[in-house]
Each structure stands twice: as C-alpha cells, then as structure tokens.
Design an enzyme around this catalytic site. Structure first.
Site, PDB file in Angstrom:
ATOM      1  N   LYS A  25       0.851  -1.204   0.000  1.00 46.06           N
ATOM      2  CA  LYS A  25       0.000   0.000   0.000  1.00 46.06           C
ATOM      3  C   LYS A  25       0.880   1.245   0.000  1.00 46.06           C
ATOM      4  O   LYS A  25       0.662   2.171  -0.770  1.00 46.06           O
ATOM      5  CB  LYS A  25      -0.885  -0.002   1.248  1.00 46.06           C
ATOM      6  CG  LYS A  25      -1.537   1.345   1.563  1.00 46.06           C
ATOM      7  CD  LYS A  25      -2.460   1.298   2.749  1.00 46.06           C
ATOM      8  CE  LYS A  25      -1.770   1.593   4.030  1.00 46.06           C
ATOM      9  NZ  LYS A  25      -1.474   3.002   4.309  1.00 46.06           N
ATOM     10  N   ASN A  26       1.913   1.248   0.848  1.00 49.84           N
ATOM     11  CA  ASN A  26       2.704   2.462   1.030  1.00 49.84           C
ATOM     12  C   ASN A  26       3.756   2.669  -0.047  1.00 49.84           C
ATOM     13  O   ASN A  26       4.516   3.628   0.016  1.00 49.84           O
ATOM     14  CB  ASN A  26       3.339   2.471   2.430  1.00 49.84           C
ATOM     15  CG  ASN A  26       2.265   2.603   3.498  1.00 49.84           C
ATOM     16  OD1 ASN A  26       1.108   2.904   3.181  1.00 49.84           O
ATOM     17  ND2 ASN A  26       2.622   2.351   4.746  1.00 49.84           N
ATOM     18  N   CYS A  32      -4.846  12.647  12.245  1.00 47.72           N
ATOM     19  CA  CYS A  32      -5.718  11.484  12.052  1.00 47.72           C
ATOM     20  C   CYS A  32      -5.685  10.702  13.365  1.00 47.72           C
ATOM     21  O   CYS A  32      -5.283  11.201  14.402  1.00 47.72           O
ATOM     22  CB  CYS A  32      -5.251  10.645  10.872  1.00 47.72           C
ATOM     23  SG  CYS A  32      -3.680   9.888  11.202  1.00 47.72           S
ATOM     24  N   ARG A  82       0.449  14.481  12.836  1.00 44.27           N
ATOM     25  CA  ARG A  82       0.957  14.265  11.469  1.00 44.27           C
ATOM     26  C   ARG A  82       1.104  15.571  10.690  1.00 44.27           C
ATOM     27  O   ARG A  82       0.450  15.795   9.688  1.00 44.27           O
ATOM     28  CB  ARG A  82       0.079  13.248  10.760  1.00 44.27           C
ATOM     29  CG  ARG A  82       0.048  11.963  11.555  1.00 44.27           C
ATOM     30  CD  ARG A  82      -0.655  10.854  10.853  1.00 44.27           C
ATOM     31  NE  ARG A  82       0.197  10.289   9.796  1.00 44.27           N
ATOM     32  CZ  ARG A  82      -0.226   9.290   9.024  1.00 44.27           C
ATOM     33  NH1 ARG A  82      -1.441   8.816   9.159  1.00 44.27           N
ATOM     34  NH2 ARG A  82       0.582   8.810   8.091  1.00 44.27           N
ATOM     35  N   ASP A 126       4.264   0.653  12.073  1.00 48.00           N
ATOM     36  CA  ASP A 126       3.033   0.072  11.513  1.00 48.00           C
ATOM     37  C   ASP A 126       2.800  -1.365  11.969  1.00 48.00           C
ATOM     38  O   ASP A 126       1.756  -1.932  11.664  1.00 48.00           O
ATOM     39  CB  ASP A 126       3.063   0.119   9.981  1.00 48.00           C
ATOM     40  CG  ASP A 126       2.985   1.543   9.484  1.00 48.00           C
ATOM     41  OD1 ASP A 126       3.231   1.757   8.282  1.00 48.00           O
ATOM     42  OD2 ASP A 126       2.712   2.442  10.296  1.00 48.00           O
TER      43      ASP A 126
END
Ligand code: EPZ
Length: 418
Positions: free
Chosen positions: A22-23, A116, A121, A305
């Site tokens: 995804k990243n 978030c 962030r 993560d």
C-alpha cells in the site's frame, strides 16, 4: 459498518501471497502524473486507500482503468492542479500529490490534510523541502497554495527522516533544474521502490535506502509497466498472527530484510523462522516468551506500523514487555479494546507496559485505526471464545481480503455486512 465474527484458538497453517505494498502503490500512483504517457501498475491491491488515490487522479483529469489487479493511468488529459478536499480528508497520503502536481503544473492547491487517529501528522518537513526547491507557499483558509515559476535543485536536510516528505521532495525534484540532495532522508524500502519506478520512467535518482538521496533533474519522463514490492506490513501482520496463535505459515513476496527487525523479535519470542529470497517461513508453538523492550524506529528499526499487532502478541507472551512508540503520539487507541479481552496493559504517553496473561477471552471490540484494527484481529484469533471486531472500514483501508487470507490459514473468521 461491517464487522468480523472470530472464534479464537485455532492454529494457522499454510502459504500466503502478499499484496503489493500500500505504502509503495500510493506514491507510485502520485508519480504517474509526471508523464503524459500510459502507466500500468500491476498487483494493485483492492483497498480503500488505493481507491481514494485513484479518485484523486481522476479528479485532476487522469483516465483510470482497473484491469483485474492492475491499474492503468493515462495522465495525458490531466488539467487540474487542485487536489480535492474531501478526498484529502479521507486520505492523508494525498499530500504526496503536491510534489508531482507541482512538477506537472508548477502550481498546486491542497487542503490541510490535518491529523488522524494516530497523531497530529504535520507536514512542515514537506513544505520546507518544497520551499527549498523554489516553491512559494501560502497557507490560507485551511488551504495550501503552492506556486513555482521554476523548480530548482537544492540541498535539503530533513530534521526527521519523514517517509512522506522524502517522497514528496523526490517527486518535486525529478524534473527540477539541476541537482537536489536530500540528507537524513527516510530509508524505507518503499522509497527504494519509488526510486526504481522513477528511474524506469527516465529519471535520475540514486541513493534511496541509504539516507542521502541525489536527484538530477531531467527534461522528460515516459510511461512504463511496473510491479511494486510486496507489502512488508501485511506480511508482518500475518507472521505475528501465526506466531501468537501457533502453527506454521509461509509468506511469499516480501524479502526478510524488509522486516528484519520484526523477525529478530519473533525469534527472541521463541519462533523458528527460515527465510529464502522473498519467502519467510515461521513456526510457533503458540506459547511465546516476552522480549523486554520493543521501540519503534524509522527503517531499519522496528516499524511503527507493526507496533499495535506486535503489542497484541505480547498480551499472552510469558513475562512483561515495554513498548515505546517513537513515531506517533497516539498509536495506542487499541489498548482499551484489548483490555476488554482481559489484556494487562498500562499506557503512559508513548509507552505501553504489557504484562503477559495466561489467556485472553472473546469480547466485542471496536477498531479506531488501520493497524489498531489489525491488532484486534490478532488478539481475537488468539483469544478463547468468540469475538466481534466492529468497524472494518479501518482495516479495509490497508488489507485486501484480510479475512479470506486468514480463513485459508485455518482461522475461524467471517465478515458480517451491516
Ligand atoms: C508513512 O506515513 C506511512 N504512510 C505510515 O503508514 C507510516 O506509519 C509512516 O510513514 C512511518 O513509517 C504511507 O506511506 C502512506 P512520516 P508518513 O512522515 O509519511 C513526523 C500505515 O499504517 N513528521 O515518516 O505520514 C510525523 O508527525 C501508515 O500504513 C513531521 O513532524 O510518516 C511522525 O511523527 C500509518 N513533519 C513522523 O514524522 C512532517 O512534515 C513520521 O512521519 C512529516 C512527518
């Protein structure tokens, strides 16, 4: 909002093919705006963050086609420098679009992505890097207005090796005049993959993965077909689940060096791990001993993560574990939910003290962010009895067919669409 019903206690056995990261896919999609020739990215996972990024590309004027697990992007018609506000709120990583839209249009407008569920962030490092390249930035009414008559290469030192800031600056520098040097750049494998992608397009980027990235601006970038690297966080999540539940699984698609810090901890916990190229085999009896300390760090340190998922494993490891989350301010929101399952966790600021218990019991728990949701699934798979994990919108952002992959490993998990 969909929920999982999980009957815990099953060991996990089998092989998993890991999705494209995804990243990595997100910055590669942003980079596709850098050329007006067709771009084809293979293995693009069907996850909400990717769908939102594809919507952003559509709104700036790209034509998108989905062919099975490939994404075809034609940016020849891209015309808007405005990144849509509602999608920026949905997807923080839309901020990567700044660099590529600036390279394409010499101007860009984006609403402040804001914080978030895991922290404030900020994007100060992104903006200060872009300013060094000659971008004029005005922040007004919640919008960031960027303009650059010329993008000129510069020396940039990042106060913190921010992944997003490194990627954004690279995307703004690939067609700038002259040389850009980014010092204290992030070293994540996703940055190396972005460098590889851009160089196949004709860019001149080197040093990614080593902390100093050098970009020599070029005049033109061309289209390509590309297969991104595997998702090391997806692989890590499944390996943690198997370590905790017990069993034997093999992941394919992620080289062990991309999650070496996790594998090191899992070996300390008592797992047997064998690796060969992109294959990782983990064997566990499900009765783990705790490691004393886990500290999240930028790559190649222990990935933030995987902190939540690993903390879930620590809840039933024998002994105590001190977890320190060094990257984000509030990445323990899952802890209260684990306590409902009988976990013994004490949170103080960025530190979690986890005392292993004999067993967790099933409960109804609610996810509040992507990796925290994955942690609740890991705990529920281990717990005795039935658990309900509410609000799957979070895990759906980053895991394609999460329950299908776990079910094929023997987990008793089903999705209830509500
Ligand atoms: C990327 O986020 C990942 N997201 C995150 O994964 C990951 O947790 C993070 O890198 C760290 O590895 C994507 O790649 C899409 P950072 P990013 O900039 O780029 C501070 C997931 O679960 N910072 O490296 O936003 C920031 O506050 C997601 O898949 C500044 O202070 O992370 C944080 O404390 C979650 N100023 C630290 O740096 C800035 O301008 C790390 O942030 C930028 C960041």
């Amino acid at each position: 909002m969909d929920k999982y019903i999980i009957d815990g206690g099953e060991k996990l056995y089998g092989k998993i093919e890991i999705q494209s990261a995804k990243n990595t896919v997100l910055p590669l999609l942003a980079a596709s705006v850098l050329t007006d020739e067709p771009v084809k990215i293979r293995g693009v996972p069907m996850i909400n963050d990717v769908e939102n990024m594809l919507r952003i590309l559509t709104e700036v004027g790209c034509k998108i086609r989905r062919q099975k697990d490939c994404a075809l992007i034609d940016s020849s018609g891209a015309a808007s420098h405005e990144i849509p506000t509602r999608l920026t709120k949905e997807l923080r990583s839309s901020v990567f679009m700044l660099g590529s839209v600036l390279t394409r249009f010499r101007r860009a407008k984006i609403s402040y992505p804001g914080g978030c569920d895991i922290g404030l962030r900020p994007i100060d490092l992104h903006l200060s890097g872009l300013k060094r390249l000659g971008v004029k930035i005005v922040e007004k009414d919640g919008y960031i207005h960027c303009e650059a008559d010329r993008l000129v290469g510069a020396e940039i030192l990042l106060d913190f090796p921010s992944v997003g800031a490194t990627e954004n600056i690279i995307l703004a520098a690939v067609k700038a005049e002259g040389i850009t040097v980014i010092r204290n750049a992030a070293k994540e494998p996703e940055i190396v993959d972005l460098q590889r992608f851009l160089n196949v397009m004709g860019a001149k980027v080197r040093g990614a993965g080593g902390g100093t990235v050098v970009i020599e601006g070029v005049k033109r970038l061309h289209g390509l077909e590309y297969t991104p690297i595997g998702d090391r966080i997806e692989a890590g999540t499944h390996l943690i689940a198997a370590a905790s539940c017990g069993g034997e699984i093999e992941t394919n698609g992620v080289p062990s060096e991309n999650i070496a810090a996790l594998l090191h901890k899992l070996r300390e916990n008592g797992c047997k791990i064998y690796t060969k190229n992109d294959r990782i085999i983990l064997i566990s009896d499900g009765r783990l001993k705790s490691v004393n300390l886990v500290e999240t760090m930028p790559f190649p340190g222990f990935p933030t993560d995987l902190q939540a998922q690993y903390s879930a494993l620590c809840c039933t490891a024998k002994g105590a574990t001190l977890v320190v989350e060094n990257l984000f301010e509030t990445r323990y929101r899952y802890a209260a939910e684990l306590k409902r399952m009988g976990a013994d966790i004490t949170i103080r600021g960025r530190t979690a003290f986890i005392q292993g218990v004999e067993k967790l019991h099933g409960a109804c728990v609610t996810a509040s962010d992507l990796r925290g949701g994955a942690a609740l699934v890991v705990a529920a798979l281990k717990a005795e009895g039935q658990s309900t994990v509410m609000d799957l919108s979070h895990v759906d952002r980053g895991y394609a067919d999460f329950e299908g992959k776990l079910r094929r490993l023997g987990a008793k998990i089903r999705r209830i669409r509500v």
